[in-house]
Design a protein around this motif. Sequence first.
Motif, PDB file in Angstrom:
ATOM      1  N   GLY A  57      -9.027 -10.499   9.415  1.00 52.03           N
ATOM      2  CA  GLY A  57      -8.510  -9.744   8.288  1.00 52.03           C
ATOM      3  C   GLY A  57      -7.710  -8.557   8.783  1.00 52.03           C
ATOM      4  O   GLY A  57      -7.345  -8.480   9.954  1.00 52.03           O
ATOM      5  N   LEU A  58      -7.433  -7.640   7.858  1.00 55.74           N
ATOM      6  CA  LEU A  58      -6.678  -6.442   8.181  1.00 55.74           C
ATOM      7  C   LEU A  58      -7.589  -5.232   8.084  1.00 55.74           C
ATOM      8  O   LEU A  58      -8.407  -5.130   7.168  1.00 55.74           O
ATOM      9  N   THR A  75     -13.551  -1.117   8.027  1.00 54.39           N
ATOM     10  CA  THR A  75     -13.624  -2.130   6.981  1.00 54.39           C
ATOM     11  C   THR A  75     -12.497  -3.124   7.200  1.00 54.39           C
ATOM     12  O   THR A  75     -11.361  -2.741   7.467  1.00 54.39           O
ATOM     13  N   LEU A  76     -12.829  -4.400   7.071  1.00 55.09           N
ATOM     14  CA  LEU A  76     -11.868  -5.480   7.208  1.00 55.09           C
ATOM     15  C   LEU A  76     -11.643  -6.085   5.833  1.00 55.09           C
ATOM     16  O   LEU A  76     -12.611  -6.299   5.091  1.00 55.09           O
ATOM     17  N   ALA A  77     -10.398  -6.361   5.470  1.00 56.11           N
ATOM     18  CA  ALA A  77     -10.091  -6.864   4.134  1.00 56.11           C
ATOM     19  C   ALA A  77      -9.076  -7.996   4.192  1.00 56.11           C
ATOM     20  O   ALA A  77      -8.349  -8.150   5.172  1.00 56.11           O
ATOM     21  N   ASP A  78      -9.037  -8.767   3.115  1.00 58.94           N
ATOM     22  CA  ASP A  78      -8.044  -9.830   2.966  1.00 58.94           C
ATOM     23  C   ASP A  78      -7.424  -9.816   1.569  1.00 58.94           C
ATOM     24  O   ASP A  78      -7.006 -10.822   1.073  1.00 58.94           O
ATOM     25  N   GLU A  97      -5.295   1.053  12.051  1.00 60.54           N
ATOM     26  CA  GLU A  97      -5.407   0.787  10.621  1.00 60.54           C
ATOM     27  C   GLU A  97      -4.201  -0.017  10.158  1.00 60.54           C
ATOM     28  O   GLU A  97      -3.081   0.215  10.580  1.00 60.54           O
ATOM     29  N   GLY A  98      -4.443  -0.991   9.278  1.00 60.57           N
ATOM     30  CA  GLY A  98      -3.393  -1.864   8.784  1.00 60.57           C
ATOM     31  C   GLY A  98      -3.081  -3.021   9.702  1.00 60.57           C
ATOM     32  O   GLY A  98      -2.241  -3.853   9.397  1.00 60.57           O
ATOM     33  N   CYS A 144      -0.297  -7.532  -0.254  1.00 63.61           N
ATOM     34  CA  CYS A 144      -1.116  -6.350  -0.523  1.00 63.61           C
ATOM     35  C   CYS A 144      -0.328  -5.102  -0.165  1.00 63.61           C
ATOM     36  O   CYS A 144       0.029  -4.896   0.986  1.00 63.61           O
ATOM     37  N   ALA A 145      -0.095  -4.253  -1.128  1.00 64.41           N
ATOM     38  CA  ALA A 145       0.733  -3.066  -0.926  1.00 64.41           C
ATOM     39  C   ALA A 145       0.090  -2.054   0.020  1.00 64.41           C
ATOM     40  O   ALA A 145       0.785  -1.310   0.687  1.00 64.41           O
ATOM     41  N   GLU A 146      -1.247  -2.007   0.083  1.00 63.19           N
ATOM     42  CA  GLU A 146      -1.885  -0.979   0.917  1.00 63.19           C
ATOM     43  C   GLU A 146      -1.800  -1.269   2.408  1.00 63.19           C
ATOM     44  O   GLU A 146      -2.109  -0.425   3.223  1.00 63.19           O
ATOM     45  N   PHE A 147      -1.379  -2.465   2.802  1.00 64.59           N
ATOM     46  CA  PHE A 147      -1.223  -2.811   4.203  1.00 64.59           C
ATOM     47  C   PHE A 147       0.254  -2.907   4.537  1.00 64.59           C
ATOM     48  O   PHE A 147       1.082  -3.157   3.666  1.00 64.59           O
ATOM     49  N   LYS A 148       0.579  -2.742   5.816  1.00 61.04           N
ATOM     50  CA  LYS A 148       1.979  -2.888   6.215  1.00 61.04           C
ATOM     51  C   LYS A 148       2.400  -4.343   6.035  1.00 61.04           C
ATOM     52  O   LYS A 148       1.582  -5.253   6.139  1.00 61.04           O
ATOM     53  N   PRO A 149       3.686  -4.601   5.776  1.00 57.09           N
ATOM     54  CA  PRO A 149       4.129  -5.981   5.568  1.00 57.09           C
ATOM     55  C   PRO A 149       3.997  -6.809   6.838  1.00 57.09           C
ATOM     56  O   PRO A 149       4.182  -6.310   7.932  1.00 57.09           O
ATOM     57  N   VAL A 150       3.687  -8.050   6.659  1.00 56.08           N
ATOM     58  CA  VAL A 150       3.599  -8.989   7.771  1.00 56.08           C
ATOM     59  C   VAL A 150       4.731  -9.994   7.558  1.00 56.08           C
ATOM     60  O   VAL A 150       4.632 -10.862   6.708  1.00 56.08           O
ATOM     61  N   TYR A 151       5.806  -9.844   8.290  1.00 52.61           N
ATOM     62  CA  TYR A 151       6.952 -10.719   8.121  1.00 52.61           C
ATOM     63  C   TYR A 151       6.789 -11.944   8.992  1.00 52.61           C
ATOM     64  O   TYR A 151       6.213 -11.886  10.062  1.00 52.61           O
ATOM     65  N   GLY A 152       7.292 -13.059   8.552  1.00 52.43           N
ATOM     66  CA  GLY A 152       7.229 -14.286   9.330  1.00 52.43           C
ATOM     67  C   GLY A 152       5.982 -15.091   9.063  1.00 52.43           C
ATOM     68  O   GLY A 152       5.892 -16.231   9.488  1.00 52.43           O
TER      69      GLY A 152
END
Length: 157
Positions: A57-58, A75-78, A97-98, A144-152
């Motif tokens: 997770g993130l 904390t780990l989230a998805d 973080e993120g 999820c807006a609270e995490f940085k974007p994951v492109y690709g």
Amino acid sequence: MTRRQQRMVAVGALVIGLGLAAALGFTAMRKNMMYFYTPSDVAAEPPSADALIRLGGLVVAGSVERGEGLKVRFTLADCESELPVRYEGILPDLFREGQGIVATGRVGSDGVFTAQEVLAKHDEQYMPPELAEKLTDDSGKHSCAEFKPVYGAKQTS
């Protein structure tokens, strides 16, 4: 015993030996298997307390708490669920973080995941397929807006 009976006994012993070896091999493999879970998977159906799993997770922004010595809680989230993680050891240089991580460990009876090993992703393109599917929207960007974007990251169907 005739020669034919001796051959039949030898073939029977060989079949029993191969069956026993296969059964022992499958039992050993089953005990050493590690399944990949996301926090949502753990929330929906927690694994048994003695099961060694991989949790991906993130890391939630603002959740990293450093304790005494090398103790860390985060904390780990998805995007659907969050799971508290406890770890004692040296974190990878890429941990922040993120960041997407995969941790190996066990879920305790208190609902906290105790990690034995923490691995951070190596670049912006990598993410386990199961996690990427849960985190990406139709455009292929992180949902999820609270995490940085994951492109690709691509959604699998």
